[in-house]
Design an enzyme around this catalytic site. Structure first.
Site, PDB file in Angstrom:
ATOM      1  CG  ASP A  35      12.547  45.999 -64.042  1.00  0.00           C
ATOM      2  OD1 ASP A  35      12.544  46.940 -64.864  1.00  0.00           O
ATOM      3  OD2 ASP A  35      13.158  46.052 -62.958  1.00  0.00           O
ATOM      4  N   GLY A 112      10.374  57.886 -52.632  1.00  0.00           N
ATOM      5  CA  GLY A 112      10.427  58.849 -53.726  1.00  0.00           C
ATOM      6  C   GLY A 112       9.076  59.428 -54.079  1.00  0.00           C
ATOM      7  CB  SER A 141      13.599  58.974 -48.043  1.00  0.00           C
ATOM      8  OG  SER A 141      13.941  59.807 -46.940  1.00  0.00           O
ATOM      9  CB  CYS A 142      17.546  55.815 -46.986  1.00  0.00           C
ATOM     10  SG  CYS A 142      18.130  57.156 -48.059  1.00  0.00           S
ATOM     11  CG  ASN A 143      19.056  60.640 -45.679  1.00  0.00           C
ATOM     12  OD1 ASN A 143      20.009  60.178 -45.063  1.00  0.00           O
ATOM     13  ND2 ASN A 143      19.174  61.085 -46.916  1.00  0.00           N
ATOM     14  NE  ARG A 170      22.714  57.547 -52.744  1.00  0.00           N
ATOM     15  CZ  ARG A 170      21.683  58.285 -53.159  1.00  0.00           C
ATOM     16  NH1 ARG A 170      21.852  59.570 -53.418  1.00  0.00           N
ATOM     17  NH2 ARG A 170      20.485  57.749 -53.302  1.00  0.00           N
ATOM     18  N   GLY A 197      13.086  66.539 -42.804  1.00  0.00           N
ATOM     19  CA  GLY A 197      12.438  66.944 -41.562  1.00  0.00           C
ATOM     20  C   GLY A 197      10.925  66.949 -41.685  1.00  0.00           C
ATOM     21  CG  HIS A 222      22.531  59.232 -47.235  1.00  0.00           C
ATOM     22  ND1 HIS A 222      22.867  59.906 -48.384  1.00  0.00           N
ATOM     23  CD2 HIS A 222      21.415  58.504 -47.551  1.00  0.00           C
ATOM     24  CE1 HIS A 222      22.005  59.601 -49.353  1.00  0.00           C
ATOM     25  NE2 HIS A 222      21.122  58.754 -48.862  1.00  0.00           N
ATOM     26  CG  ASN A 303      22.165  55.127 -50.368  1.00  0.00           C
ATOM     27  OD1 ASN A 303      23.281  55.108 -49.862  1.00  0.00           O
ATOM     28  ND2 ASN A 303      21.961  54.874 -51.650  1.00  0.00           N
TER      29      ASN A 303
END
Length: 353
Positions: A35, A112, A141-143, A170, A197, A222, A303
């Site tokens: 990091d 991302g 992604s999470c969704n 969120r 989608g 979410h 998420n």
């Protein structure tokens, strides 16, 4: 068999959770994290005994001046590992691709980044086998992960025809809610379909799925609502059985007091989950409704946590140490405590009470 050596580049919301998950696997070894920050986030890693490396060489002196025991540069870290999991902020990871290629190691990116970066997007239950031996993949992604999990469950049961979903997103991650977010409004995304989608089709091109998204003034998680047209008339019991047979989908129920997304997160905390993480799709069993060949359901997406099991499976797939998707999924889920039922009391305990 020697353990796969893993580096995590970026110790943020996803990175720190990947680190914890890697350390719980008996076939993976965390070598270190990289990091550039000097604040509490990376200091926490050092306190926990995790080797810290400077993701940018020019940051090493600054990090050491802040009291962080820097073990070396990110390139030195990469020279010691088999797989790098890139959890750096959105769009930064793409610039790291050449670094991983130069080091001659496998690499995993997060949702991302664009699908084109790796040419492969990953959800374990849907396309684990196609990731075997690849040099790189991308965790969606999470969704999108939740969409692929649930629709794949219906597809494997022979029930899925087409799906239409609304995503209530969120506004920000909890740790940075003091920096941005929205208040007293709901913001619709201006493009339909929203990106989730089409992203789901990078994993399974056969999915007939459209998503619409809005952003809400909360940062817990979410929430999805779905209408799915089935291939034939069905029953609630059959649809629930399809979800129950799939990995990483767990039921919550209004009748048990789990009536909102904050209830579910509180439940995770009460059950002793690290950071109150919900790795599963939290699907409301008593909300799900079936009318002939249509099913309607609602579920919750954490998420910060849902992609962690997928990342662990992706490490195994790229490294080629487990060829069978379900064996990897079961191993990961056992280590992380992933369940099918959150409030199921063992028969012996119930009888003793």
């Amino acid at each position: 068999m020697s353990r796969v050596k893993v580096a995590v580049n970026g110790y943020g919301v996803i990175g720190k959770r990947v680190v914890d998950a890697v350390r719980k696997q008996d076939d993976l070894e965390l070598v270190g994290v990289a990091d550039i920050v000097t604040d509490y986030r990376i200091k926490t890693a050092a306190i926990l005994g995790i080797p810290v490396f400077a993701a940018a060489p020019e940051k090493a002196t600054e990090m050491r001046s802040a009291g962080i025991p820097v073990a070396g540069t990110v390139d030195e870290l990469l020279s010691r590992v088999d797989v790098a999991v890139d959890c750096t902020p959105k769009k930064i990871a793409a610039g790291n691709k050449a670094r991983y290629e130069k080091a001659g190691i496998k690499a995993i990116f997060q949702g991302g980044e664009a699908h084109a970066l790796t040419g492969h997007s990953f959800v374990a239950q849907a396309n684990y086998e196609t990731a075997l031996g690849r040099s790189m993949t991308r965790i969606v992604s999470c969704n999108t992960t939740s969409i692929v999990r649930t629709l794949t469950a219906l597809k494997k049961a022979g029930l899925l025809k087409r799906a239409r979903g609304t995503l209530i997103r969120r506004a920000s991650d909890p740790w940075e809610s003091h920096l941005d977010g929205i208040l007293n409004t709901v913001v619709p995304e201006k493009v339909i379909p929203s990106h989730q989608g089409p992203d789901a089709r990078t994993v399974d091109p056969d999915l007939d799925v459209v998503t619409i998204a809005v952003k809400a003034p909360e940062n817990i998680s979410h929430l999805h609502t779905w209408w799915v047209e089935l291939t034939r008339s069905s029953t609630k019991e059959e649809v629930l059985a399809a979800f129950r047979a799939a990995p990483r989908i767990a039921f919550v129920r209004m009748e048990e007091g789990v009536t909102a997304i904050n209830s579910t997160k509180e439940l995770m905390s009460d059950l002793g989950r690290s950071r109150a993480d919900l790795y599963e799709v939290g699907l409301w069993e008593d909300v799900l409704t079936v009318e002939r060949n249509e099913v309607y359901y609602t579920y919750q997406v954490d998420n910060q946590a849902i992609v962690i099991p997928e990342t662990i499976d992706a490490i195994r797939a790229l490294a080629g140490i487990e060829k069978d998707a379900m064996k990897s999924i079961e191993k990961t889920d056992r280590a992380l405590g992933v369940v099918k039922e959150f409030l199921q009391i063992e028969k012996e305990k119930a009888e003793a009470a």
